[in-house]
Design a protein around this motif. Sequence first.
Motif, PDB file in Angstrom:
ATOM      1  N   UNK A   1      33.607 -44.511  11.670  1.00 49.78           N
ATOM      2  CA  UNK A   1      33.773 -43.844  12.952  1.00 49.78           C
ATOM      3  C   UNK A   1      34.135 -42.379  12.730  1.00 49.78           C
ATOM      4  N   UNK A   2      33.360 -41.497  13.326  1.00 48.09           N
ATOM      5  CA  UNK A   2      33.574 -40.059  13.210  1.00 48.09           C
ATOM      6  C   UNK A   2      34.182 -39.505  14.495  1.00 48.09           C
ATOM      7  N   UNK A   3      33.676 -39.997  15.637  1.00 42.79           N
ATOM      8  CA  UNK A   3      34.157 -39.502  16.925  1.00 42.79           C
ATOM      9  C   UNK A   3      33.969 -40.589  17.971  1.00 42.79           C
ATOM     10  N   UNK A   4      34.955 -40.720  18.850  1.00 44.27           N
ATOM     11  CA  UNK A   4      34.871 -41.696  19.929  1.00 44.27           C
ATOM     12  C   UNK A   4      35.384 -41.057  21.208  1.00 44.27           C
ATOM     13  N   UNK A   5      34.696 -41.360  22.323  1.00 43.48           N
ATOM     14  CA  UNK A   5      35.158 -40.904  23.630  1.00 43.48           C
ATOM     15  C   UNK A   5      35.027 -42.037  24.633  1.00 43.48           C
ATOM     16  N   UNK A   6      36.111 -42.272  25.344  1.00 44.31           N
ATOM     17  CA  UNK A   6      36.073 -43.214  26.463  1.00 44.31           C
ATOM     18  C   UNK A   6      36.182 -42.381  27.723  1.00 44.31           C
ATOM     19  N   UNK A   7      35.086 -42.352  28.482  1.00 42.27           N
ATOM     20  CA  UNK A   7      35.098 -41.605  29.723  1.00 42.27           C
ATOM     21  C   UNK A   7      36.056 -42.282  30.702  1.00 42.27           C
TER      22      UNK A   7
END
Length: 134
Positions: free
Chosen positions: A37-43
């Motif tokens: 995992x490099x980047x995660x976004x939960x809107x």
Amino acid sequence: MSVTLLEAKAIVAAAEQKAQEIGMPMNIAVVDTGGNLLLFERMENAWLGSVDIAINKAWTARAFDIETKALGELSQSGDQFFGIHASNQGRVMIFAGGVPLKRDGRVVGAIGVSGGMGKQDQAVAEAGAEAFSG
């Protein structure tokens, strides 16, 4: 060579823009060449249950260098990859929304999106992938 954090930020921004256009909050994950995992976004208001699914879609797209939508089609009963979703401690996702990221024809990471219907997840993942390649 792997997708960079800076590139991952642009990928997620493009995916988020598409999610906003279709009015569906999404969980968006980008993994590097090693599937990490490099980047995660939960809107805001994206389903909590889709966090793990988005991450695993990205991992699956990188682990097998195939869109999860295509893997799902190839893993139906009687087909050559039937049962693959049970491998890798159940981490393999066979739902639309995981797309490999390619540089010079080589997979260098992947994006995984979850939070809507399959077509929505796929459209948002494709928008992120297009931002990387385009």
